[in-house]
Motif scaffolding. Structure first.
Motif, mmCIF file in Angstrom:
data_model
loop_
_atom_site.group_PDB
_atom_site.id
_atom_site.type_symbol
_atom_site.label_atom_id
_atom_site.label_comp_id
_atom_site.label_asym_id
_atom_site.label_seq_id
_atom_site.Cartn_x
_atom_site.Cartn_y
_atom_site.Cartn_z
ATOM 1 N N TYR A 1 1.058 -1.015 -0.365
ATOM 2 C CA TYR A 1 -0.031 -0.225 0.182
ATOM 3 C C TYR A 1 1.019 1.439 0.092
ATOM 4 O O TYR A 1 0.008 1.989 -0.365
ATOM 5 C CB TYR A 1 -1.049 -0.106 1.271
ATOM 6 N N MET A 2 2.086 1.070 0.490
ATOM 7 C CA MET A 2 2.737 2.455 -0.051
ATOM 8 C C MET A 2 3.181 2.651 -1.058
ATOM 9 O O MET A 2 4.198 3.756 -1.086
ATOM 10 C CB MET A 2 4.278 2.428 0.852
ATOM 11 N N ARG A 3 3.587 1.607 -2.284
ATOM 12 C CA ARG A 3 3.836 1.526 -3.214
ATOM 13 C C ARG A 3 3.344 3.330 -4.388
ATOM 14 O O ARG A 3 4.282 3.984 -4.406
ATOM 15 C CB ARG A 3 3.637 0.256 -4.139
ATOM 16 N N PRO A 4 2.280 3.654 -4.176
ATOM 17 C CA PRO A 4 1.801 5.269 -5.091
ATOM 18 C C PRO A 4 2.804 6.238 -3.183
ATOM 19 O O PRO A 4 2.426 7.305 -4.185
ATOM 20 C CB PRO A 4 0.507 4.746 -4.075
ATOM 21 N N TYR A 5 3.019 5.804 -3.090
ATOM 22 C CA TYR A 5 4.162 6.651 -2.141
ATOM 23 C C TYR A 5 4.911 6.897 -1.641
ATOM 24 O O TYR A 5 5.600 7.214 -0.484
ATOM 25 C CB TYR A 5 3.168 7.244 -0.511
ATOM 26 N N GLN A 6 5.950 6.473 -2.541
ATOM 27 C CA GLN A 6 7.369 5.818 -2.665
ATOM 28 C C GLN A 6 7.911 7.067 -2.066
ATOM 29 O O GLN A 6 9.644 7.848 -1.734
ATOM 30 C CB GLN A 6 7.744 4.906 -3.480
ATOM 31 N N GLY A 7 7.903 7.610 -3.254
ATOM 32 C CA GLY A 7 8.531 9.456 -2.859
ATOM 33 C C GLY A 7 8.536 9.821 -1.194
ATOM 34 O O GLY A 7 9.160 10.708 -0.677
ATOM 35 N N ILE A 8 7.314 9.919 -0.682
ATOM 36 C CA ILE A 8 7.087 9.981 0.381
ATOM 37 C C ILE A 8 7.695 9.079 1.768
ATOM 38 O O ILE A 8 8.624 9.932 2.540
ATOM 39 C CB ILE A 8 6.069 9.878 1.548
ATOM 40 N N PHE A 9 7.797 7.894 1.418
ATOM 41 C CA PHE A 9 8.865 6.792 2.088
ATOM 42 C C PHE A 9 9.924 7.394 1.892
ATOM 43 O O PHE A 9 10.690 7.631 3.094
ATOM 44 C CB PHE A 9 8.175 5.857 1.536
ATOM 45 N N TRP A 10 10.907 7.416 1.309
ATOM 46 C CA TRP A 10 12.002 7.468 0.336
ATOM 47 C C TRP A 10 12.403 8.740 1.723
ATOM 48 O O TRP A 10 13.179 9.081 1.886
ATOM 49 C CB TRP A 10 12.310 7.272 -0.463
ATOM 50 N N VAL A 11 12.024 10.705 1.266
ATOM 51 C CA VAL A 11 12.215 11.151 2.583
ATOM 52 C C VAL A 11 11.995 10.910 3.776
ATOM 53 O O VAL A 11 12.975 11.814 4.178
ATOM 54 C CB VAL A 11 10.615 12.435 1.782
ATOM 55 N N SER A 12 11.019 10.214 4.103
ATOM 56 C CA SER A 12 11.301 10.155 5.483
ATOM 57 C C SER A 12 12.363 9.332 5.815
ATOM 58 O O SER A 12 13.124 9.668 6.962
ATOM 59 C CB SER A 12 9.975 8.759 5.730
ATOM 60 N N ASN B 1 3.974 11.083 9.465
ATOM 61 C CA ASN B 1 2.265 10.727 9.476
ATOM 62 C C ASN B 1 1.496 10.723 8.198
ATOM 63 O O ASN B 1 0.606 10.382 8.078
ATOM 64 C CB ASN B 1 1.500 11.770 10.012
ATOM 65 N N THR B 2 1.824 11.815 7.817
ATOM 66 C CA THR B 2 0.988 11.494 5.959
ATOM 67 C C THR B 2 1.433 10.398 5.371
ATOM 68 O O THR B 2 -0.033 9.986 4.453
ATOM 69 C CB THR B 2 2.513 12.375 5.226
ATOM 70 N N LEU B 3 2.416 9.728 5.660
ATOM 71 C CA LEU B 3 2.297 8.114 4.665
ATOM 72 C C LEU B 3 1.502 7.607 5.454
ATOM 73 O O LEU B 3 0.447 6.921 4.479
ATOM 74 C CB LEU B 3 4.112 8.130 4.810
ATOM 75 N N GLY B 4 1.247 7.328 6.690
ATOM 76 C CA GLY B 4 0.084 6.775 7.385
ATOM 77 C C GLY B 4 -0.806 6.595 6.566
ATOM 78 O O GLY B 4 -1.627 6.057 6.701
ATOM 79 N N GLN B 5 -1.249 8.044 7.075
ATOM 80 C CA GLN B 5 -2.920 8.378 6.453
ATOM 81 C C GLN B 5 -3.018 8.572 5.242
ATOM 82 O O GLN B 5 -4.242 8.093 4.682
ATOM 83 C CB GLN B 5 -3.304 9.926 6.954
ATOM 84 N N ILE C 1 -3.893 4.465 5.129
ATOM 85 C CA ILE C 1 -5.302 3.796 5.777
ATOM 86 C C ILE C 1 -6.173 4.246 4.996
ATOM 87 O O ILE C 1 -7.213 3.291 4.890
ATOM 88 C CB ILE C 1 -5.373 4.607 7.261
ATOM 89 N N ARG C 2 -6.258 5.596 4.115
ATOM 90 C CA ARG C 2 -7.133 5.624 3.426
ATOM 91 C C ARG C 2 -7.717 4.763 2.519
ATOM 92 O O ARG C 2 -8.692 4.634 2.463
ATOM 93 C CB ARG C 2 -6.766 7.338 2.929
ATOM 94 N N ASP C 3 -6.397 4.727 2.302
ATOM 95 C CA ASP C 3 -6.425 3.086 0.881
ATOM 96 C C ASP C 3 -6.840 2.501 1.232
ATOM 97 O O ASP C 3 -8.086 1.959 0.671
ATOM 98 C CB ASP C 3 -5.186 3.327 0.197
ATOM 99 N N ALA D 1 -1.896 3.420 10.978
ATOM 100 C CA ALA D 1 -1.280 3.960 10.699
ATOM 101 C C ALA D 1 0.128 3.870 11.374
ATOM 102 O O ALA D 1 0.669 4.993 11.150
ATOM 103 C CB ALA D 1 -2.545 5.229 10.866
ATOM 104 N N ASN D 2 -0.447 3.886 12.706
ATOM 105 C CA ASN D 2 1.007 4.045 14.041
ATOM 106 C C ASN D 2 2.141 3.635 13.158
ATOM 107 O O ASN D 2 3.148 3.630 14.116
ATOM 108 C CB ASN D 2 0.334 4.079 15.233
ATOM 109 N N ILE D 3 1.566 2.211 12.562
ATOM 110 C CA ILE D 3 2.947 1.254 12.066
ATOM 111 C C ILE D 3 3.738 2.415 11.452
ATOM 112 O O ILE D 3 5.170 1.989 11.817
ATOM 113 C CB ILE D 3 2.489 0.158 11.107
ATOM 114 N N PHE D 4 3.001 2.879 11.103
ATOM 115 C CA PHE D 4 4.188 4.717 10.128
ATOM 116 C C PHE D 4 5.067 5.572 9.687
ATOM 117 O O PHE D 4 5.434 5.954 10.490
ATOM 118 C CB PHE D 4 3.336 4.585 8.224
ATOM 119 N N SER D 5 3.443 6.147 11.357
ATOM 120 C CA SER D 5 4.077 7.624 11.790
ATOM 121 C C SER D 5 4.545 6.542 13.146
ATOM 122 O O SER D 5 5.658 7.865 13.423
ATOM 123 C CB SER D 5 2.664 7.963 12.629
ATOM 124 N N GLU D 6 4.708 6.136 13.932
ATOM 125 C CA GLU D 6 5.024 5.629 15.177
ATOM 126 C C GLU D 6 5.887 4.302 15.258
ATOM 127 O O GLU D 6 6.808 4.517 16.378
ATOM 128 C CB GLU D 6 4.354 6.166 16.093
#
Length: 587
Positions: free
Chosen positions: A22-33, A93-97, A100-102, A139-144
């Motif tokens: 589910y992180m694939r569409p947000y790879q940019g945010i993930f790698w910045v993190s 937090n943006t990545l996590g939300q 979970i939205r998706d 969501a907390n898995i990704f944000s915390e």
């Protein structure tokens, strides 16, 4: 009440792998993190190193020239750390939300496509827990959780590397209590695994209880069951509280133990470091820096435990979510037939149907309805009337026989197309907390106000709608609480008509309507049914006397079929029902 399933695993790489998709569409945010995580770990030992250098080279030597410059550098470093941490928190937090939205959209879409049998066996409160609170935990898995764990581990490696490079003897002295910390951590982890599973269990049970009892509040008050239901709620609430208290109790034991271990490490450092300073082996700045390093290596370890618990709790929730997503109780949608026009000829051929195993609800039922005809189904409660219309719309699948629509098996039709051509008015009307218009159109933009008004006039509902404060824009409360039962029924009748079905089903559709309103509907029914095939289920035989065919069902079996007059002439089941009903009505 039914207990929720308890997860048997605290960690599962397979679940993490599924979440990672589910992180694939947000790879940019993930790698910045990830980059920000590495930066935070890289700059972590910088401040103690600067303080060590400043103390040894400026303060202890009385060299105040250049001290201000060092203070400015330290301040700049703190500002940089703050900025990096801000963007790191924002990105995670943006990545996590976003994830979970998706997932929430997918879960809701999945649930809406499940067959009704699934909802017969699954408490609604449990699904609400899955869709809301379990997803927030994920969501907390990704944000915390996951990224933070990686960051803490990386920071721990960097700081330990700097410490060993600076003075390996001091480092080993500080690490003497580490085995005790690792043992305490393992005990705490195992205890929290069980505690978190209990917390999720009782959150789900609490949601289920509240949803059922708030929805059924009228029944509770009708029978004065407030006190008894309060006792049940109190018992569940106590278990929920106890689960949280037990989890917090483990925290209250573990963190003081960690503080004691940190104090031991600090004491050992002061004892050994002082001796080394007095022996002129190391400088005072090194001891000060190591005092800061102690907090920096034990704080990540302490936070790792907290983050691991967040990850662990997220794994429990992820397993529950994927349990729903892996549910394959769908109505098979293998059909592709979508004709331009449906005439509405219905035929049941030797149909057998059971909700569970072979406890047959319908037994060898066969009949034909020609296009434009009205078929009425009568019989006692449990005779199989509602089951007949449910299987026609494929809400449930038959076990034997065949159902044909215009000579084609209904399983060959595209499922959505089939259901769009069948409109149903149920006895138990459900209206959403929305406007009258939206409850009629169900957000279909192709249905105009003119169509709604014409349908309202045909069923005699136009006047009452226009008397509402804002007409079609009047907002009804949940389940139509601000309308009378008859008005809500009329709204559902209009809803069925404006979708222009070829087949119209009325399931006890006039049971909640007063006599005056029923007369209005009955006077319009001939026009409403013209050109449509209609199936009417009614206990009141007065509403179906004009039907082309009437079928009498008893315990799932067809006993009689014919017109009203033909069945009366048979002097059989229908005649008994007719005489019993009209005699009891004093007619």
């Amino acid at each position: 009440m039914k207990q929720d399933k308890i997860s048997g695993k605290a960690y599962d790489s397979r679940l993490l792998g599924r979440l990672a998709k589910y992180m694939r569409p947000y790879q940019g945010i993930f790698w910045v993190s990830v980059v920000l995580t590495i930066l935070l770990a890289a700059v972590a030992p910088a401040l103690p190193m600067l303080i060590e250098y400043t103390l040894d080279n400026y303060i202890l030597n009385g060299q105040y020239k250049g001290l201000n410059s060092m203070l400015i550098v330290m301040l700049a470093l703190l500002v940089a750390q703050t900025i990096i941490r801000y963007f790191h928190t924002l990105m995670t937090n943006t990545l996590g939300q976003s994830v979970i939205r998706d997932i929430r959209i997918q879960v809701f879409e999945h649930i809406t496509n499940l067959r009704l049998k699934y909802f017969d066996n699954t408490p609604i409160g449990r699904l609400i827990t899955r869709t809301i609170s379990d997803l927030e935990t994920i969501a907390n898995i990704f944000s915390e959780g996951l990224i933070q764990i990686i960051g803490d581990l990386l920071q721990l490696v960097v700081i330990l590397g700097v410490m060993f490079y600076t003075d390996w003897r001091l480092t080993l002295i500080i690490l003497i209590p580490m085995p005790l910390m690792l043992w305490a951590t393992y005990i705490f982890k195992e205890a929290m695994k069980s505690a978190f599973q209990d917390v999720r269990l009782w959150v789900s049970n609490l949601n289920t209880f509240l949803q059922e009892h708030i929805s059924g509040m009228a029944v509770i008050q009708y029978f004065a069951r407030e006190e008894q239901e309060m006792k049940k709620f109190d018992a569940i609430n106590k278990e929920h509280r106890n689960a949280h208290v037990r989890a917090n109790w483990y925290f209250s034991i573990f963190f003081p133990v960690l503080e004691i271990i940190i104090a031991i490490a600090t004491g050992l450092l002061v004892w050994y470091g002082s001796k080394q300073v007095l022996a002129d082996v190391i400088s005072p700045g090194v001891v000060v820096a190591f005092l800061m390093y102690i907090n920096m290596i034990f704080r990540p370890i302490r936070e790792l435990i907290d983050k691991f618990n967040t990850l662990q709790m997220g794994m429990v929730s992820a397993e529950r979510i994927f349990e729903v997503l892996d549910t394959n109780e769908f109505t098979p949608n293998t059909g592709t037939y979508r004709p331009e026009h449906i005439r509405g000829a219905i035929e049941f051929k030797n149909v057998w149907f059971a909700y569970n195993d072979e406890k047959w609800v319908l037994k060898d039922v066969s009949f034909k309805v020609q296009p434009g005809e009205t078929l009425a189904l009568v019989g006692a409660t449990g005779a199989g009337k509602s089951s007949t219309i449910n299987i026609l719309s494929r809400f449930y699948e038959i076990q034997k026989g065949q159902i044909l629509l215009d000579g084609v098996d209904i399983r060959d039709y595209e499922l959505t197309f089939l259901r769009k051509n069948i409109s149903t008015v149920l006895q138990d009307v459900f209206l959403f907390s929305d406007t009258v218009k939206n409850n009629i159109t169900l957000q279909n933009p192709h249905i105009t106000d003119e169509q709604i008004i014409n349908a309202a006039k045909r069923v005699g509902a136009y006047d009452f709608i226009m008397r509402l404060p804002t007409g079609l824009d009047y907002k009804v409360q949940e389940r139509g609480a601000t309308l009378s039962a008859g008005q809500a029924q009329l709204v559902s009748f209009i809803r069925a008509l404006v979708h222009d079905p070829r087949i119209l089903i009325l399931d006890e559709a006039t049971s909640s309507i007063d006599t005056e309103t029923e007369i209005l509907i009955q006077s319009a029914i001939d026009n409403l049914m013209e050109g449509r095939t209609a199936i009417v289920i009614a206990h009141r035989l007065s509403t179906i006397q004009k039907a082309d065919k009437i079928i009498v069902l008893e315990k799932g079996e067809m006993k009689e079929m014919g017109s009203h007059q033909e069945l009366l002439a048979l002097d059989g089941y229908y005649r008994k029902l007719y005489d019993l009903q009209f005699t009891s009505a004093g007619i």
